[in-house]
Design a protein around this motif. Structure first.
Motif, PDB file in Angstrom:
ATOM      1  N   ASP A   1      58.584  25.018  13.446  1.00  0.00           N
ATOM      2  CA  ASP A   1      59.115  26.136  12.650  1.00  0.00           C
ATOM      3  C   ASP A   1      59.224  25.780  11.181  1.00  0.00           C
ATOM      4  O   ASP A   1      60.016  26.360  10.442  1.00  0.00           O
ATOM      5  N   GLY A   2      58.429  24.766  10.726  1.00  0.00           N
ATOM      6  CA  GLY A   2      58.478  24.362   9.332  1.00  0.00           C
ATOM      7  C   GLY A   2      57.790  25.344   8.419  1.00  0.00           C
ATOM      8  O   GLY A   2      57.230  26.357   8.850  1.00  0.00           O
ATOM      9  N   GLN A   3      57.830  25.017   7.108  1.00  0.00           N
ATOM     10  CA  GLN A   3      57.194  25.852   6.089  1.00  0.00           C
ATOM     11  C   GLN A   3      56.185  25.013   5.300  1.00  0.00           C
ATOM     12  O   GLN A   3      56.564  24.119   4.558  1.00  0.00           O
ATOM     13  N   PRO A   4      54.919  25.262   5.490  1.00  0.00           N
ATOM     14  CA  PRO A   4      54.339  26.193   6.467  1.00  0.00           C
ATOM     15  C   PRO A   4      54.352  25.558   7.860  1.00  0.00           C
ATOM     16  O   PRO A   4      54.490  24.339   7.987  1.00  0.00           O
ATOM     17  N   PRO A   5      54.213  26.362   8.913  1.00  0.00           N
ATOM     18  CA  PRO A   5      54.225  25.811  10.280  1.00  0.00           C
ATOM     19  C   PRO A   5      53.059  24.839  10.487  1.00  0.00           C
ATOM     20  O   PRO A   5      51.970  25.048   9.971  1.00  0.00           O
ATOM     21  N   ALA A   6      53.340  23.797  11.237  1.00  0.00           N
ATOM     22  CA  ALA A   6      52.319  22.797  11.545  1.00  0.00           C
ATOM     23  C   ALA A   6      52.067  22.779  13.052  1.00  0.00           C
ATOM     24  O   ALA A   6      52.979  23.044  13.839  1.00  0.00           O
ATOM     25  N   THR A   7      50.850  22.479  13.427  1.00  0.00           N
ATOM     26  CA  THR A   7      50.433  22.565  14.835  1.00  0.00           C
ATOM     27  C   THR A   7      49.815  21.249  15.283  1.00  0.00           C
ATOM     28  O   THR A   7      49.003  20.651  14.571  1.00  0.00           O
ATOM     29  N   GLY A   8      50.236  20.816  16.479  1.00  0.00           N
ATOM     30  CA  GLY A   8      49.635  19.668  17.129  1.00  0.00           C
ATOM     31  C   GLY A   8      48.817  20.111  18.331  1.00  0.00           C
ATOM     32  O   GLY A   8      49.067  21.169  18.922  1.00  0.00           O
ATOM     33  N   THR A   9      47.824  19.315  18.703  1.00  0.00           N
ATOM     34  CA  THR A   9      46.886  19.683  19.768  1.00  0.00           C
ATOM     35  C   THR A   9      46.857  18.600  20.834  1.00  0.00           C
ATOM     36  O   THR A   9      46.922  17.406  20.529  1.00  0.00           O
ATOM     37  N   CYS A  10      46.741  19.057  22.093  1.00  0.00           N
ATOM     38  CA  CYS A  10      46.613  18.137  23.217  1.00  0.00           C
ATOM     39  C   CYS A  10      45.603  18.722  24.206  1.00  0.00           C
ATOM     40  O   CYS A  10      45.586  19.931  24.454  1.00  0.00           O
ATOM     41  N   THR A  11      44.764  17.863  24.762  1.00  0.00           N
ATOM     42  CA  THR A  11      43.778  18.256  25.765  1.00  0.00           C
ATOM     43  C   THR A  11      44.212  17.727  27.117  1.00  0.00           C
ATOM     44  O   THR A  11      44.462  16.518  27.266  1.00  0.00           O
ATOM     45  N   VAL A  12      44.312  18.627  28.101  1.00  0.00           N
ATOM     46  CA  VAL A  12      44.699  18.254  29.463  1.00  0.00           C
ATOM     47  C   VAL A  12      43.462  18.384  30.336  1.00  0.00           C
ATOM     48  O   VAL A  12      42.915  19.482  30.495  1.00  0.00           O
ATOM     49  N   VAL A  13      43.021  17.262  30.889  1.00  0.00           N
ATOM     50  CA  VAL A  13      41.831  17.233  31.744  1.00  0.00           C
ATOM     51  C   VAL A  13      42.291  17.138  33.194  1.00  0.00           C
ATOM     52  O   VAL A  13      42.942  16.159  33.577  1.00  0.00           O
ATOM     53  N   ILE A  14      41.960  18.159  33.984  1.00  0.00           N
ATOM     54  CA  ILE A  14      42.364  18.210  35.390  1.00  0.00           C
ATOM     55  C   ILE A  14      41.179  17.753  36.238  1.00  0.00           C
ATOM     56  O   ILE A  14      40.107  18.379  36.215  1.00  0.00           O
TER      57      ILE A  14
ATOM     58  N   ARG B   1      56.966  25.797  19.687  1.00  0.00           N
ATOM     59  CA  ARG B   1      56.359  26.903  20.415  1.00  0.00           C
ATOM     60  C   ARG B   1      54.989  26.439  20.952  1.00  0.00           C
ATOM     61  O   ARG B   1      54.154  25.941  20.202  1.00  0.00           O
ATOM     62  N   TYR B   2      54.808  26.595  22.276  1.00  0.00           N
ATOM     63  CA  TYR B   2      53.599  26.108  22.930  1.00  0.00           C
ATOM     64  C   TYR B   2      52.654  27.275  23.221  1.00  0.00           C
ATOM     65  O   TYR B   2      53.100  28.394  23.530  1.00  0.00           O
ATOM     66  N   GLU B   3      51.386  26.995  23.133  1.00  0.00           N
ATOM     67  CA  GLU B   3      50.373  28.033  23.344  1.00  0.00           C
ATOM     68  C   GLU B   3      49.176  27.428  24.077  1.00  0.00           C
ATOM     69  O   GLU B   3      48.741  26.308  23.766  1.00  0.00           O
ATOM     70  N   LEU B   4      48.666  28.178  25.034  1.00  0.00           N
ATOM     71  CA  LEU B   4      47.465  27.770  25.769  1.00  0.00           C
ATOM     72  C   LEU B   4      46.250  28.374  25.065  1.00  0.00           C
ATOM     73  O   LEU B   4      46.088  29.595  25.043  1.00  0.00           O
ATOM     74  N   VAL B   5      45.397  27.536  24.483  1.00  0.00           N
ATOM     75  CA  VAL B   5      44.277  28.038  23.676  1.00  0.00           C
ATOM     76  C   VAL B   5      42.939  27.919  24.399  1.00  0.00           C
ATOM     77  O   VAL B   5      41.954  28.507  23.958  1.00  0.00           O
ATOM     78  N   GLN B   6      42.892  27.172  25.506  1.00  0.00           N
ATOM     79  CA  GLN B   6      41.628  27.071  26.252  1.00  0.00           C
ATOM     80  C   GLN B   6      41.939  26.995  27.739  1.00  0.00           C
ATOM     81  O   GLN B   6      42.536  26.036  28.212  1.00  0.00           O
ATOM     82  N   ASP B   7      41.554  28.039  28.453  1.00  0.00           N
ATOM     83  CA  ASP B   7      41.684  28.115  29.912  1.00  0.00           C
ATOM     84  C   ASP B   7      40.549  29.024  30.388  1.00  0.00           C
ATOM     85  O   ASP B   7      40.750  30.215  30.628  1.00  0.00           O
ATOM     86  N   PRO B   8      39.318  28.488  30.505  1.00  0.00           N
ATOM     87  CA  PRO B   8      38.141  29.341  30.738  1.00  0.00           C
ATOM     88  C   PRO B   8      38.252  30.219  31.974  1.00  0.00           C
ATOM     89  O   PRO B   8      37.840  31.387  31.961  1.00  0.00           O
TER      90      PRO B   8
ATOM     91  N   LYS C   1      50.238  11.684  24.025  1.00  0.00           N
ATOM     92  CA  LYS C   1      48.829  11.350  24.126  1.00  0.00           C
ATOM     93  C   LYS C   1      48.026  12.569  23.710  1.00  0.00           C
ATOM     94  O   LYS C   1      48.378  13.689  24.073  1.00  0.00           O
ATOM     95  N   SER C   2      46.967  12.322  22.967  1.00  0.00           N
ATOM     96  CA  SER C   2      46.126  13.449  22.562  1.00  0.00           C
ATOM     97  C   SER C   2      45.327  14.001  23.734  1.00  0.00           C
ATOM     98  O   SER C   2      44.933  15.159  23.735  1.00  0.00           O
ATOM     99  N   THR C   3      45.104  13.159  24.761  1.00  0.00           N
ATOM    100  CA  THR C   3      44.378  13.588  25.960  1.00  0.00           C
ATOM    101  C   THR C   3      45.162  13.141  27.183  1.00  0.00           C
ATOM    102  O   THR C   3      45.434  11.946  27.348  1.00  0.00           O
ATOM    103  N   GLU C   4      45.530  14.091  28.015  1.00  0.00           N
ATOM    104  CA  GLU C   4      46.256  13.806  29.250  1.00  0.00           C
ATOM    105  C   GLU C   4      45.351  14.081  30.440  1.00  0.00           C
ATOM    106  O   GLU C   4      44.545  15.017  30.418  1.00  0.00           O
ATOM    107  N   ILE C   5      45.486  13.262  31.500  1.00  0.00           N
ATOM    108  CA  ILE C   5      44.669  13.393  32.698  1.00  0.00           C
ATOM    109  C   ILE C   5      45.571  13.717  33.885  1.00  0.00           C
ATOM    110  O   ILE C   5      46.591  13.040  34.104  1.00  0.00           O
ATOM    111  N   VAL C   6      45.194  14.764  34.619  1.00  0.00           N
ATOM    112  CA  VAL C   6      45.967  15.217  35.786  1.00  0.00           C
ATOM    113  C   VAL C   6      45.017  15.264  36.987  1.00  0.00           C
ATOM    114  O   VAL C   6      43.877  15.729  36.865  1.00  0.00           O
TER     115      VAL C   6
END
Length: 832
Positions: A464-477, A417-424, A384-389
């Motif tokens: 790890d492809g060439q070039p690397p590709a990135t997917g995005t997910c928003t987690v709403v708590i 490889r996972y990365e946290l890009v928004q955690d105010p 899911k592009s948006t997950e609710i917790v």
């Protein structure tokens, strides 16, 4: 034979009878003008041909009258053609009565004349007979040719116009006599260039005077773009007359040529999931550019069943622009074949051998396009592009909030490889290998980073492809509320206008949401005796009112409060209440604003005040060092002689001190103490000095220095007073000749040091030295023996309550004293 003769005779008789009847009818019609009208008689109607060639004057007729037998007469003419209308057309010989025509007459200008004549006595000029008349009718000649209006016509129409009439209408008219051959005419097409298709005229509305061009066949723009047509109008008079008009026909190009592709096949390539223009397709069209006849319309007829492509026309170049509008994920590189057709905006029209072709439809031109779709590294896709917790706030750190589910068709999900890009608020951490999100601190729902109870996180998954590709997910708590915030006062300072109201509003708030917030419960804190001064009403609700139960002295009051929310979470706070005299609104009288700006005048006053303070300190220092004593200055009163104010706190000598039982504070329970020492000597462990000169007891309430006097009521037992800033000296105001003076004198009975030691011993219950004189404590307002004025001796402040009307009538001496004090206050610019 006889029968035939009889028949012919009868036929001739009928013809003669008809002719006679026609002649008689015309004569009756002609002689019908011989009617009487106002004593005038119309003798006859004379026919005169228009445009007579001459010579002129020409004889028209001769008039006769039987009065000539008895009189010598003459004739006179008047009216039309003579004295009215067009003049100088007719004339008469007054003797012979011969009427002449002097010039030719145009029937289209003057078709009819009515002429009057009189018979006069030649000698006397008197009329000898009635006025008579005759008519002159002008006979028409065919002297006007038909005229077109307008003479030149220009019109335009499309090449593919249907057989029938054209938008070209011709109209003519003839000025000759109506409904005669001279004015009746016909129209015809004399010539046309080019000669194909054949043009003709068609009558409009049943009148020959209005005609419209018509044609059969079809026009060909490629052969002729302009037609010239000459149309004639000819009348039926003798001799016949005619005129012509010219019609120009402009042909507008129609779609007679189908568009064709400039190449037999096209190729293009695009990366998968890439949306962009991939190809431009040119066409050739012989019709006029930038017209509906040549504007191309492209259609994808095959290969676009999934709607991934679209083609539009560039209006400037007339090219087809092929674009990818919907991406598709390909496992490997593929080639898609598209078939594209092209037509014009206008339907195709064909003219073959001068005849329009109908019933046949030409198939549009088509071309095939090969589109190579190149497979690329696809980005990971979250479930899911948006997950609710959902979580409650203030949970312990280490709580696992979310573990993502990701798919990647081109890569191994275990290598993502996972990365946290928004955690105010920096509340969580993420495992770079699994994407597991865990809390590292407690989450607070009341944090400014939480919006409408939600805290959003954004994470990325990169392959790890060439070039690397990135997917995005928003987690709403979504954070649930807990009762972790106690109620608080919106404002803990307020002003009570003691001269107007007996209560103030107490407003409370709670950061928690229902049911952990309001309504609140309010309680008074501190000791029980506080309830004798204040009460809260109501005790529950969003806010309450703090009500004073007694009339309070002006000053600052500290009221401890307890506030509980709906779930019983309690908070203790303090309400600061300023009781004062208000002039308007809730502003104390004489209260200065908190913020102000000093101008040059204000700064000058401050500097002057500092210099004055330095002079006063220097004066006091010299006074202390010199040991001089300022004597009381007698007052020069106008009413009753000289008077002198005495110190209010002077006491006579007492007996040797005898210790008495004292309470835990160090004061006698029922004694009233008079002190002239500084107030710091009265502070014990149970009392502390507050701001603005306030002495506060452990109960949380106290009183304030006001107008140079410090007062404290403690259980109604002890009364303590001392002068403001002059503990061992009295302040005396003397008015002499309108000038206020101030003098100070030291009491010679006891020094400041001895007085301080004396008070300390009494407070702490120490035994008194035997050489102290014995005395009995007096009330603080005792100033020696009573006054001779009975009205002042009978004053009892403690028994008067709030009725102070007696102060308005205290006698002449007291009024004099009040005037002295008022002058001193005005001189010093003192504000109460």
């Amino acid at each position: 034979m006889t029968k035939i003769n009889v028949f012919l005779f009868l036929l001739a008789l009928v013809e003669v009878t008809a002719s006679n009847r026609h002649f008689a009818h015309n004569r009756e019609k002609r002689d019908a003008v011989l009617i009487r009208s106002k004593r005038r008689w119309v003798l006859s109607t004379i026919d005169l041909e228009e445009n007579m060639p001459g010579p002129f004057p020409a004889e028209l007729t001769q008039l006769f009258n039987d009065k000539g037998e008895n009189f010598n007469i003459k004739f006179r003419m008047k009216e039309q053609g003579v004295t009215a209308g067009t003049l100088d057309i007719f004339s008469i010989d007054e003797t012979s009565g011969i009427v002449y025509v002097r010039r030719s007459i145009d029937r289209e200008v003057n078709p009819f004349f009515h002429v009057d004549f009189d018979v006069l006595d030649k000698k006397t000029g008197v009329e000898v007979d009635k006025t008579l008349s005759f008519n002159v009718e002008i006979k028409d000649k065919n002297d006007n040719r038909p005229e077109f209006s307008p003479v030149t016509i220009r019109t335009a129409f499309p090449e593919n116009i249907a057989e029938g009439t054209l938008p070209a209408t011709l109209q003519a008219h003839d000025n000759d006599q109506k409904d005669t051959p001279n004015s009746q005419f016909t129209m015809s097409v004399l010539s046309q260039e080019p000669t194909v298709p054949k043009l003709s005229l068609k009558t409009m509305g049943g009148s020959t005077k209005i005609q419209q061009l018509a044609f059969t066949g079809c026009f060909d723009y490629d052969k002729a773009k302009l037609y010239k047509v000459l149309v004639e109008a000819r009348d039926q008079g003798t001799p016949t007359l005619s005129s012509t008009a010219t019609v120009f026909l402009d042909i507008i190009d129609s779609n007679t040529h189908a568009p064709k592709f400039s190449a037999s096949r096209y190729n293009a390539e695009v990366m998968e999931m890439e949306l962009k223009e991939i190809l431009r397709i040119g066409v050739i069209d012989k019709d006029t550019p930038n017209t509906p006849a040549s504007n191309a319309v492209f259609t994808i007829v095959k290969g676009n069943e999934e709607g991934n492509y679209k083609i539009v026309t560039d209006p400037k170049t007339n090219e087809g622009v092929l674009s990818v509008i919907k991406g598709k994920n390909y496992i490997k590189t593929e080639i898609k074949e598209l078939e594209i057709e092209v037509e014009n905006e206008e339907k195709l029209f064909q003219c073959v051998d001068g005849k329009p072709v109908t019933g046949s439809k030409t198939k549009p031109n088509s071309v095939k396009v090969d589109v190579k779709v190149i497979d690329m590294n696809d980005a990971p896709v979250f479930k899911k592009s948006t997950e609710i917790v959902y979580r409650n706030e203030n949970n312990d750190p280490g709580d696992v909030l979310f573990i993502p589910e990701v798919k990647d068709e081109d890569s191994d999900v275990n290598k993502l490889r996972y990365e946290l890009v928004q955690d105010p608020a920096k509340w969580v951490t993420i495992d770079p290998h699994t994407g597991k999100i865990t809390t590292i601190v407690k989450m607070d729902r009341e944090s400014p980073f939480v919006i409408n109870g939600t805290y959003p996180l954004v994470i990325h998954a990169t392959d790890d492809g060439q070039p690397p590709a990135t997917g995005t997910c928003t987690v709403v708590i979504y954070l649930g509320d807990v009762n972790d915030n106690a109620p608080f006062l919106i404002s803990n300072q307020t002003v009570m206008c003691g001269n107007k109201v007996d209560r103030v509003n107490v407003m409370a708030a709670d950061l928690d949401k229902p049911p952990f917030g309001k309504p609140f419960s309010f309680y008074l804190g501190g000791e029980e005796d506080l309830k004798e001064l204040w009460k809260l009403e109501p005790t529950t609700g969003d806010n309450t009112s703090l009500i004073s139960l007694k009339s309070l002295l002006f000053g600052n009051y500290t009221v401890p409060l307890k506030i509980q929310d709906q779930q019983g979470l309690e908070a203790e706070t303090v309400m600061q209440v300023i009781v004062c005299d208000c002039a308007g609104g809730n502003v104390c009288r004489g209260r200065l604003p908190y913020f102000s700006r000093l101008g040059p005048a204000g700064i000058g006053l401050m500097l002057a005040g500092l210099l004055l303070l330095i002079l006063i300190l220097l004066f006091c220092f010299l006074w202390e060092c010199g040991g001089k004593t300022f004597q009381h200055i007698p007052l020069n009163l106008k009413e009753e002689g000289n008077q002198t104010l005495i110190k209010y706190n002077e006491e006579g000598g007492g007996s040797i001190y005898k210790p008495e039982p004292i309470n835990s504070v160090g004061l006698k329970k029922s004694s009233k103490i008079v002190a002239s020492a500084p107030p710091e000597h009265f502070f014990t462990d149970g009392y502390r000095k507050g701001e603005n000169g306030t002495l506060r007891n452990p109960g949380g309430y106290g009183s304030q220095f006001s107008s140079g006097m410090f007062q404290e009521m403690s259980n109604g037992e002890g009364v303590m007073s001392m002068p403001n800033r002059s503990w061992s000296m009295a302040r005396t105001n003397t008015v002499r000749s309108g000038v206020s003076q101030m003098s100070r004198s030291y009491s010679m009975a006891r020094s400041d040091r001895n007085l301080a030691e004396h008070i300390d011993r009494k407070i702490y219950g120490l035994p008194e030295e035997k050489d102290y004189p014995e005395y009995s404590p007096h009330k603080y307002d005792y100033e020696g023996r009573g006054s001779n004025c009975e009205s002042l001796d009978k004053l009892s402040v403690s028994n008067l309550g709030e009725n102070l009307d007696f102060l308005q009538n205290l006698g002449p001496k007291f009024n004099t004293l009040g005037g002295i004090c008022q002058q001193a206050m005005q001189h010093k610019n003192v504000q109460l």
